[in-house]
Enzyme design. Structure first.
Site, PDB file in Angstrom:
ATOM      1  N   ASP A  36       0.823  -1.209   0.000  1.00 28.69           N
ATOM      2  CA  ASP A  36       0.000   0.000   0.000  1.00 28.69           C
ATOM      3  C   ASP A  36       0.856   1.257   0.000  1.00 28.69           C
ATOM      4  O   ASP A  36       2.048   1.228   0.311  1.00 28.69           O
ATOM      5  CB  ASP A  36      -0.913   0.024   1.230  1.00 28.69           C
ATOM      6  CG  ASP A  36      -2.142  -0.854   1.062  1.00 28.69           C
ATOM      7  OD1 ASP A  36      -2.397  -1.279  -0.073  1.00 28.69           O
ATOM      8  OD2 ASP A  36      -2.826  -1.111   2.067  1.00 28.69           O
ATOM      9  N   LYS A  58      -3.643   3.613  -2.645  1.00 31.47           N
ATOM     10  CA  LYS A  58      -4.937   4.271  -2.788  1.00 31.47           C
ATOM     11  C   LYS A  58      -4.835   5.715  -2.321  1.00 31.47           C
ATOM     12  O   LYS A  58      -4.143   6.020  -1.361  1.00 31.47           O
ATOM     13  CB  LYS A  58      -6.009   3.557  -1.948  1.00 31.47           C
ATOM     14  CG  LYS A  58      -6.248   2.119  -2.358  1.00 31.47           C
ATOM     15  CD  LYS A  58      -7.238   1.465  -1.429  1.00 31.47           C
ATOM     16  CE  LYS A  58      -7.440  -0.001  -1.785  1.00 31.47           C
ATOM     17  NZ  LYS A  58      -8.342  -0.671  -0.847  1.00 31.47           N
ATOM     18  N   MET A 173      -7.570   9.523   8.543  1.00 32.97           N
ATOM     19  CA  MET A 173      -7.725  10.060   7.196  1.00 32.97           C
ATOM     20  C   MET A 173      -8.973  10.940   7.079  1.00 32.97           C
ATOM     21  O   MET A 173      -9.791  10.781   6.176  1.00 32.97           O
ATOM     22  CB  MET A 173      -7.788   8.913   6.177  1.00 32.97           C
ATOM     23  CG  MET A 173      -6.592   7.966   6.230  1.00 32.97           C
ATOM     24  SD  MET A 173      -5.038   8.744   5.754  1.00 32.97           S
ATOM     25  CE  MET A 173      -5.208   8.721   3.978  1.00 32.97           C
TER      26      MET A 173
END
Length: 484
Positions: A36, A58, A173
């Site tokens: 990731d 992502k 986030m």
């Protein structure tokens, strides 16, 4: 065909020292790694040189690979017989969708293990000087996703339960939804004066913090242009930060260093810079192909000169494999660097420092394929390996350099200069442009001369070629405007 195995591994919050031993062991045996964006790419360097690396990064507004594709890839690579590692930032069980991936593997009866990691919601606050619980300030702690599958992306939460029942809340986030978060916490009972802190790139040397209250933090974030990846921490325990902040007091905190690299072995300089609080990107990554060695005449030489620690290791590994008694090698041993002498000493062999590579009779020079370019007439040459830039890591470095804000460049040796410039060009980066406005350190007079010969101007005075001298220099001459 034998079915492989999958390890679903937490990479921790960023600092490579926070990776678990079990996670590192999985990376070392991996044949395929799916990683990731928030997993520190430096962890990939422990994998074998022929390991396949697949980026699954992502961003909030786009996906390199969607979750369904990642699940399919895990199954496909495992059914092909590979040992597969799925490397995730933080802990895979905390908003890491590990349950979905494990379910996909279980459906195909593929064996797997889940390796926990340190979660960013705990680690980032600690690196900012804030424990998430404390007997006087916080007896409860919650981790909360700040965006979900709702139509507008705003989290559907038990706001009253959070506001009235939890002392410390870590939102993951959630910078884009920060006004919505603050508004709901205040509406459901949290005092508007409750402390809030945002921790950007927590545990990295580029960690930044922004502190305020529920009433004013949203405005401060807009003014400071703060962004993800950030942990948003809410709670009175934040007041402890003034007393126990520690990471940001390290002497090289705020330094984002690009370190030119010629070796495949771990860098002691990089290790020390990291210990002092810096971010370090070692560039480029080298891939080595070992070559078979003919040692039939090795006992006949008067001198053997090793050009690198790697060449010494490869030579003596072959000596052992070919069952040659090391006592029969009576040549005077020499090395071209202190690191090479150290590698020989660790094998119980005393060697002298060779100030330069001398072409002389009855001498064997041991090194990588670059020796063939030197054109020796009297000495014999033994090429132990072929070293080349690892092309698989170039796009990784491109992402690392884009996300970091490099302010310091270190050239450790004259041999590092040309490969550094070449590798940057392969990343579509021009060395002279990259170095503009940055503090550039040349380790030694020869390194400074090599850099100037290639057109790199505006370099610092040469620093003595030792890790202690470099660290002391960087501490003595701090950068202006490093964020506290």
């Amino acid at each position: 065909m034998k079915t492989g195995k999958v390890f679903l591994v937490g990479a921790g919050p960023g600092d490579v020292g926070l990776m678990t031993v079990k996670g590192l062991d999985a990376l070392k045996q991996a044949e395929v790694i799916l990683y990731d964006r928030l997993a520190n790419p430096k962890l990939l360097e422990v994998a074998s040189s022929d390991c396949e690396l697949i980026y699954c990064g992502k961003l909030p507004d786009r996906h390199t690979l969607r979750q369904e594709n990642i699940n399919d890839l895990l199954v496909e690579k495992a059914l092909a017989g590979n040992i597969v590692v799925r490397l995730k930032g933080g802990d895979p069980g905390v908003f890491g969708r590990v349950g979905e991936e494990a379910a996909a593997l279980a459906e195909y009866q593929i064996p797997f293990e889940i390796v926990p990691g340190i979660s960013s919601g705990i680690a980032a606050p600690l690196y900012a000087g804030i424990p998430v619980t404390h007997r006087e300030y916080a007896e409860s702690f919650a981790v909360v996703t700040a965006h979900d599958k709702s139509q507008d992306g705003k989290p559907l939460l038990d706001w009253e339960g959070l506001a009235r029942g939890v002392d410390t809340i870590a939102f993951y986030m959630g910078v884009g939804n920060l006004p919505f978060i603050c508004e709901n916490l205040i509406q459901h009972g949290k005092p508007s004066s409750t402390p809030v802190i945002l921790i950007h790139w927590g545990t990295f040397g580029r960690q930044k913090t922004l502190q305020g209250t529920l009433a004013d933090i949203s405005k401060k974030v807009l003014e400071a242009k703060f962004s993800n990846p950030s942990i948003i921490l809410v709670g009175e325990v934040i007041s402890l930060r003034e007393k126990i902040s520690w990471f940001e007091k390290k002497p090289l905190y705020g330094r984002q260093i690009l370190l030119a690299r010629t070796s495949t072995s771990p860098s002691e300089l990089a290790k020390e810079l990291l210990a002092q609080g810096a971010d370090v990107i070692e560039f480029p990554k080298w891939k080595v192909t070992k070559l078979p060695l003919d040692l039939t005449k090795v006992t006949q030489f008067e001198k053997i000169v090793f050009t690198s620690p790697e060449s010494a290791a490869e030579f003596f590994t072959a000596v052992i494999e070919q069952e040659i008694d090391v006592r029969s090698i009576r040549a005077e041993l020499m090395g071209l660097s202190g690191k090479t002498l150290k590698a020989l000493r660790e094998r119980g062999l005393m060697a002298k420092l060779a100030p330069e590579m001398v072409d002389s009779e009855n001498t064997l020079i041991v090194g990588d394929h670059q020796l063939l370019e030197r054109g020796f007439e009297k000495s014999e040459v033994m090429v132990t390996s072929h070293k080349q830039i690892d092309q698989q890591f170039l796009p990784i470095f491109q992402r690392m350099l884009k996300e970091a804000q490099v302010n310091t460049v270190i050239l450790p040796s004259s041999a590092s200069v040309k490969p550094f410039i070449t590798a940057l060009a392969e990343c579509d980066l021009h060395a002279i442009e990259l170095l503009k406005g940055k503090q550039v350190i040349a380790m030694g007079e020869l390194t400074l001369a090599a850099a100037k010969n290639t057109g790199l101007g505006s370099l610092e005075m040469p620093v003595s070629p030792s890790k202690e001298a470099v660290v002391n220099y960087l501490v003595e001459y701090p950068l202006q405007g490093v964020q506290e």
